[in-house]
Scaffold this active site. Structure first.
Site, PDB file in Angstrom:
ATOM      1  N   TYR A  70      18.200 -16.676   3.461  1.00  0.00           N
ATOM      2  CA  TYR A  70      17.860 -16.155   4.788  1.00  0.00           C
ATOM      3  C   TYR A  70      18.346 -17.055   5.920  1.00  0.00           C
ATOM      4  O   TYR A  70      18.117 -16.753   7.079  1.00  0.00           O
ATOM      5  CB  TYR A  70      16.336 -15.970   4.899  1.00  0.00           C
ATOM      6  N   LYS A 119      15.659 -18.251 -10.188  1.00  0.00           N
ATOM      7  CA  LYS A 119      16.779 -17.817 -11.036  1.00  0.00           C
ATOM      8  C   LYS A 119      17.546 -19.102 -11.363  1.00  0.00           C
ATOM      9  O   LYS A 119      18.731 -19.243 -11.055  1.00  0.00           O
ATOM     10  CB  LYS A 119      17.625 -16.788 -10.274  1.00  0.00           C
ATOM     11  N   ASP A 159      13.967 -11.815 -12.724  1.00  0.00           N
ATOM     12  CA  ASP A 159      14.162 -10.524 -13.395  1.00  0.00           C
ATOM     13  C   ASP A 159      12.979 -10.227 -14.327  1.00  0.00           C
ATOM     14  O   ASP A 159      12.467  -9.106 -14.385  1.00  0.00           O
ATOM     15  CB  ASP A 159      15.516 -10.447 -14.135  1.00  0.00           C
ATOM     16  N   ASP A 204      10.922 -11.363  -0.902  1.00  0.00           N
ATOM     17  CA  ASP A 204      11.053 -10.129  -0.119  1.00  0.00           C
ATOM     18  C   ASP A 204      11.073  -8.923  -1.050  1.00  0.00           C
ATOM     19  O   ASP A 204      10.323  -7.959  -0.878  1.00  0.00           O
ATOM     20  CB  ASP A 204      12.343 -10.171   0.707  1.00  0.00           C
ATOM     21  N   ASP A 230       7.839  -5.835  -2.002  1.00  0.00           N
ATOM     22  CA  ASP A 230       7.901  -4.367  -1.900  1.00  0.00           C
ATOM     23  C   ASP A 230       7.469  -3.769  -3.233  1.00  0.00           C
ATOM     24  O   ASP A 230       6.769  -2.753  -3.286  1.00  0.00           O
ATOM     25  CB  ASP A 230       9.316  -3.872  -1.547  1.00  0.00           C
TER      26      ASP A 230
HETATM   27  C1  IPM Z   1      10.177  -8.012   5.492  1.00  0.00           C
HETATM   28  C2  IPM Z   1      11.485  -7.428   5.947  1.00  0.00           C
HETATM   29  C3  IPM Z   1      12.333  -8.512   6.613  1.00  0.00           C
HETATM   30  C4  IPM Z   1      12.616  -9.574   5.567  1.00  0.00           C
HETATM   31  C5  IPM Z   1      13.630  -8.013   7.249  1.00  0.00           C
HETATM   32  C6  IPM Z   1      13.430  -6.832   8.141  1.00  0.00           C
HETATM   33  C7  IPM Z   1      14.332  -9.113   7.991  1.00  0.00           C
HETATM   34  O1  IPM Z   1      12.147  -6.824   4.886  1.00  0.00           O
HETATM   35  O2  IPM Z   1       9.423  -8.504   6.360  1.00  0.00           O
HETATM   36  O3  IPM Z   1       9.883  -7.963   4.305  1.00  0.00           O
HETATM   37  O4  IPM Z   1      13.575  -9.446   4.804  1.00  0.00           O
HETATM   38  O5  IPM Z   1      11.863 -10.548   5.509  1.00  0.00           O
HETATM   39 MN    MN Z   2      10.955  -6.737   3.063  1.00  0.00          MN
END
Ligand code: IPM
Ligand code: MN
Ligand code: NAD
Length: 373
Positions: A134, A209, A241, A265, A269
């Site tokens: 990042y 990793k 993974d 990140d 999700d």
């Molecule tokens: C999150 C988002 C951000 C990240 C993006 C929008 C920069 O996906 O907050 O998870 O990757 O951290």
């Molecule tokens: Mn995200």
């Protein structure tokens, strides 16, 4: 009086922040907590109107706040990255919010893609938030000889990279540098192990990793080993993974995961999906001795923006994390309990959870369940 800077942002950001504010107003009023809010109109609208992404002066004003509450950044009218990197990541880096805490909890009554919804998923997900892939160091270079100077500036250190490329037999390449520092790895590990101790967790799972990205995640592992010894809590190493596999097959096995920025990140999700959807997941960007920022895990969801369909729970739980960090644990607990009760009833579900409840109705229900009502 504590001061909160509010950045509603783009898409569903303003919709969910409005609901979080309603809940905050109710709880703080009943508990006589004095919070003062100031809105900052950052995001696509502001950028398209003024050409400005994030002014230095705005950063100065935000630096005088006790916390920041953010909706989401990103808009289809703006090239990807301008707002996400220009506002969101800039804020995380500027305020050195090196911890991204994203609790993954499956509440009772919430439909999860896991077949059995009564599973005890409760993971403290600690994502490093200032380094890794990042850092924004990279370039596209054309065939031949080129030199690129890149610099990484953080509060605690500065690093300059002069990258010379001699590209033969190919017309173009793009590269992006990932960075882990000893300082960066140590502080996230310390946070993770301290959090484990506070929560009675006896095993920290470190994600990496290290079998491929041996340099970066070799250093990461060393920092984990050292922190494990320092804090007297066991650790295990898992490849990212395999963690993805286990999170789906057997998420109960994880109590605390600590991950580098990019893997964190992606896996959060996945975690959000396990807990019933992105709309439910909260997060805190923490600088333990500075200005922290609270935001739902989800983005601006342009596909549902303006339709009154967004699930406000992620934003509401993020504001609870904010209250907790500002020293108002009872108020934070009150919000979480109200959310839990509404979810447990199974009667009120937004579209992402397979229901028809609108954004504002969901909040109405949560407001009704606040203890002081
Ligand atoms: C999150 C988002 C951000 C990240 C993006 C929008 C920069 O996906 O907050 O998870 O990757 O951290
Ligand atoms: Mn995200
Ligand atoms: P997204 O999180 O916005 O949406 C992914 C999917 O989840 C969509 O189908 C969306 O409708 C759904 N969803 C998200 N939040 C929801 C909610 N509260 N209630 C119901 N459904 C919800 O991710 P994306 O579509 O990949 O990205 C859209 C934009 O948001 C992009 O510009 C991206 O860069 C940005 N983004 C910002 C953040 C942030 O500000 N923290 C995080 C992720 C993505």
């Amino acid at each position: 009086m504590q001061k909160v800077g509010v950045i509603p942002g783009d898409g569903i950001g303003p919709e969910v922040i409005k609901e979080a504010r309603r809940v905050l107003d109710s709880v703080t009023e009943s508990k006589s907590i004095a919070l003062e809010f100031e809105e900052f109109p950052l995001g696509a609208g502001h950028y398209l109107k003024t050409g400005e992404v994030l002014a230095e002066e705005t950063l100065q004003r935000l630096s005088r706040k006790d916390a920041i509450l953010l909706g989401a950044m990103g808009d289809p009218r703006v090239k990807p990255g301008i707002l996400e990197k220009g506002v969101l990541l800039r804020l995380r880096f500027h305020f050195d919010q090196y911890v991204n805490l994203r609790p993954v909890k499956l509440y009772e009554g919430v439909p999860s893609p896991l077949a059995d919804n009564h599973r005890k998923i409760d993971i403290q997900f600690v994502r490093e938030n200032t380094e890794d892939f990042y850092v924004g160091l990279g370039a596209r270079v054309k065939s031949g000889i080129s030199n690129t100077s890149l610099s990484l500036i953080r509060r605690a250190y500065e690093a300059k990279f002069d990258v010379g490329v001699d590209l033969k037999d190919e017309e173009e390449l793009a590269f992006q540098i990932g960075v882990i520092t000893k300082h960066g790895a140590k502080r996230i590990m310390d946070f993770a192990f301290q959090l484990a101790k506070k929560n009675g967790i006896d095993l920290v799972t470190s994600v990496d990793k290290a079998n491929v990205l041996t340099e970066m995640y070799g250093l990461w592992r060393e920092a984990c080993e050292e922190a494990s010894a320092r804090h007297g809590i066991a650790k295990e190493f898992q490849y990212v993974d395999a963690v993805a596999l286990h999170m789906v097959r057997n998420p109960e096995r994880f109590k605390l995961l600590v991950a580098p920025n990019l893997f964190g990140d992606i896996l959060t999700d996945l975690g959000a999906a396990l807990q019933g959807g992105l709309g439910l997941a909260p997060s805190a960007n923490i600088n333990p001795s500075g200005v922290s920022m609270f935001e739902p895990v989800h983005g601006s969801a342009p596909d549902i923006a303006g339709k009154g369909m967004a699930n406000p729970v992620g934003a509401i739980l993020s504001s609870a994390l904010m209250l907790d960090t500002l020293g108002h644990k009872a108020a934070a607990d009150e919000i979480e309990s109200a959310v839990k009760e509404v979810l447990r009833s199974g009667k009120h579900r937004t579209a992402d959870m397979g229901g028809k409840t609108s954004t504002s109705k969901m909040t109405d229900e949560i407001l009704k369940h606040l203890a002081h009502r």
